[in-house]
Design an enzyme around this catalytic site. Sequence first.
Site, mmCIF file in Angstrom:
data_model
loop_
_atom_site.group_PDB
_atom_site.id
_atom_site.type_symbol
_atom_site.label_atom_id
_atom_site.label_comp_id
_atom_site.label_asym_id
_atom_site.label_seq_id
_atom_site.Cartn_x
_atom_site.Cartn_y
_atom_site.Cartn_z
ATOM 1 C CG ASP A 15 82.249 -12.629 97.389
ATOM 2 O OD1 ASP A 15 82.184 -11.893 96.381
ATOM 3 O OD2 ASP A 15 83.320 -12.894 97.965
ATOM 4 C CG ASP A 110 82.119 -9.069 94.479
ATOM 5 O OD1 ASP A 110 82.586 -8.504 95.493
ATOM 6 O OD2 ASP A 110 82.491 -10.187 94.082
ATOM 7 C CD GLU A 111 82.777 -8.965 100.024
ATOM 8 O OE1 GLU A 111 82.620 -9.799 100.927
ATOM 9 O OE2 GLU A 111 83.882 -8.589 99.603
HETATM 10 P P1 TTP Z 1 86.415 -10.172 95.231
HETATM 11 O O1 TTP Z 1 85.026 -10.550 95.614
HETATM 12 O O2 TTP Z 1 87.459 -10.121 96.268
HETATM 13 O O3 TTP Z 1 86.939 -11.165 94.116
HETATM 14 P P2 TTP Z 1 86.178 -11.828 92.914
HETATM 15 O O4 TTP Z 1 84.726 -11.580 92.933
HETATM 16 O O5 TTP Z 1 86.855 -11.426 91.654
HETATM 17 O O6 TTP Z 1 86.474 -13.373 93.152
HETATM 18 P P3 TTP Z 1 85.879 -14.336 94.285
HETATM 19 O O7 TTP Z 1 84.962 -13.536 95.127
HETATM 20 O O8 TTP Z 1 85.194 -15.417 93.516
HETATM 21 O O9 TTP Z 1 87.082 -14.827 95.002
HETATM 22 O O10 TTP Z 1 86.387 -8.762 94.532
HETATM 23 C C1 TTP Z 1 85.312 -8.322 93.696
HETATM 24 C C2 TTP Z 1 85.809 -7.498 92.540
HETATM 25 O O11 TTP Z 1 86.555 -6.386 93.027
HETATM 26 C C3 TTP Z 1 86.761 -8.272 91.656
HETATM 27 O O12 TTP Z 1 86.079 -9.002 90.645
HETATM 28 C C4 TTP Z 1 87.628 -7.172 91.121
HETATM 29 C C5 TTP Z 1 87.665 -6.115 92.177
HETATM 30 N N1 TTP Z 1 88.939 -6.181 92.931
HETATM 31 C C6 TTP Z 1 89.987 -5.352 92.524
HETATM 32 O O13 TTP Z 1 89.845 -4.558 91.598
HETATM 33 N N2 TTP Z 1 91.180 -5.447 93.207
HETATM 34 C C7 TTP Z 1 91.384 -6.319 94.223
HETATM 35 O O14 TTP Z 1 92.507 -6.390 94.785
HETATM 36 C C8 TTP Z 1 90.321 -7.176 94.624
HETATM 37 C C9 TTP Z 1 90.495 -8.152 95.744
HETATM 38 C C10 TTP Z 1 89.103 -7.059 93.944
HETATM 39 MG MG MG Z 2 83.617 -11.865 94.740
#
Ligand code: TTP
Ligand code: MG
Length: 405
Positions: A15, A110-111
């Site tokens: 992730d 992203d994961e």
């Molecule tokens: P996440 O992997 O949930 O968040 P992140 O990568 O920003 O942070 P981390 O994993 O380190 O906690 O989501 C990936 C991307 O998806 C995030 O950068 C932006 C987008 N996203 C949104 O647009 N709205 C949301 O509510 C969430 C959770 C994510």
């Molecule tokens: Mg993330």
Amino acid sequence: MCETEELRAGILHVDMDAFFAAVEQREHPEWRGKPVIVGAGPHDRGVVSTASYEARKFGVHSAMPSREAYRLCPHGIFTPGNHTLYAEVSAQIFDIFYRYTPFVEGLSCDEAFLDVYGSYKLFGSAYEIGEQIRKAIREELQLTASVGVATNKFLAKLASDMNKPDGITSVPTHPREIQRFLAPLPVRSIFGVGGMLAKELVRIGIRTIGDLQNVPLQTLISFLGESTAHHLRSLAFGLDEREVVNERVEKSISREYTFGNDEIDVEVIRRVLLELSSDVGQQLRAANKYATTVKLKLRWSDFKTITRQKTLSLAICDDFSIRDTALDLFLQQDLSAPVRLIGIGVAGLLDELPKPNPQLTLFDDPATERTEQMQKKERLSKTLDKLRSDVLDGGDIRLGVSDTR
Ligand code: TTP
Ligand code: MG
């Protein structure tokens, strides 16, 4: 499966850290180390997509109204973001994943989950692969990712979150240690236990996964119903049977055969299997490809259908390896009922042989060194291809196995 194999970790959850915000900081070096908030403007209606870890210190998080984010972090750098660029970077990240295994299941941009059980001989342990992926993402994309390494998807996902950002976490592999590892965690860390269910659990005195392990199953059933209770109980002990599902359209080569009359004679089915394996091998070589996975499909007379697959530590293209693996899978099945259809396939196709991992070749018997026997099998298969094509015009001549159709 032998015990050591059963206990080996082979599932990764990768992730990206603060994905959109991290890409913005990469593109704008002057924003690095600062609170960056991607999403609606500070005075607009709308929400935060994500925030850099510097902004999270002020309490800013995804899905929060941007106006509230502004109140918490007025000096934050607000940006609407560049979604085309995020999609491009996402594709680059997934390309890195696919270097290590064909079994990649994306959960979002992203994961992803990766099944690297078959990648050990080529790239090292799951942990080492996790580190190689993090290194490639850092060096090639100037971004960081966090990784969870475990025996299944549930545990890997839980773990990737534990040392964020820029961390890698391994979950123990022995059932008793898994149980101990999980016990202190709050129930809400179980993927899917959202607000309502978590509240319900707390109301009946279950706060940690350990509480969930200890509560009598009947009590759990009386509060949550059979299916939720059983599901939660399994997860509490770290049990999760879900497979990593490939979502990139997987190129594969396969052949199947339906018996005129449902076939009970294992020897007859086995002969068809051998023939199908040769057909698949021939097509694989004609396409100039190597395969890392062999698949078996069986349909019984009641139409119940199963598929089984095995990922090999060596990429192969000869008939013998395909048929031996397929036969292995076949003989593991309960063969007491009549078979209606049998199919053989190969997947995880490669255009060329993977390069040996130099670290492994120093110490290990390198799987990537094509053994002489392997090369012989390939040469023999190619000779058979040539013979087949020479006699093709001569009628129904099949080599290697007798015709059972
Ligand atoms: P996440 O992997 O949930 O968040 P992140 O990568 O920003 O942070 P981390 O994993 O380190 O906690 O989501 C990936 C991307 O998806 C995030 O950068 C932006 C987008 N996203 C949104 O647009 N709205 C949301 O509510 C969430 C959770 C994510
Ligand atoms: Mg993330």
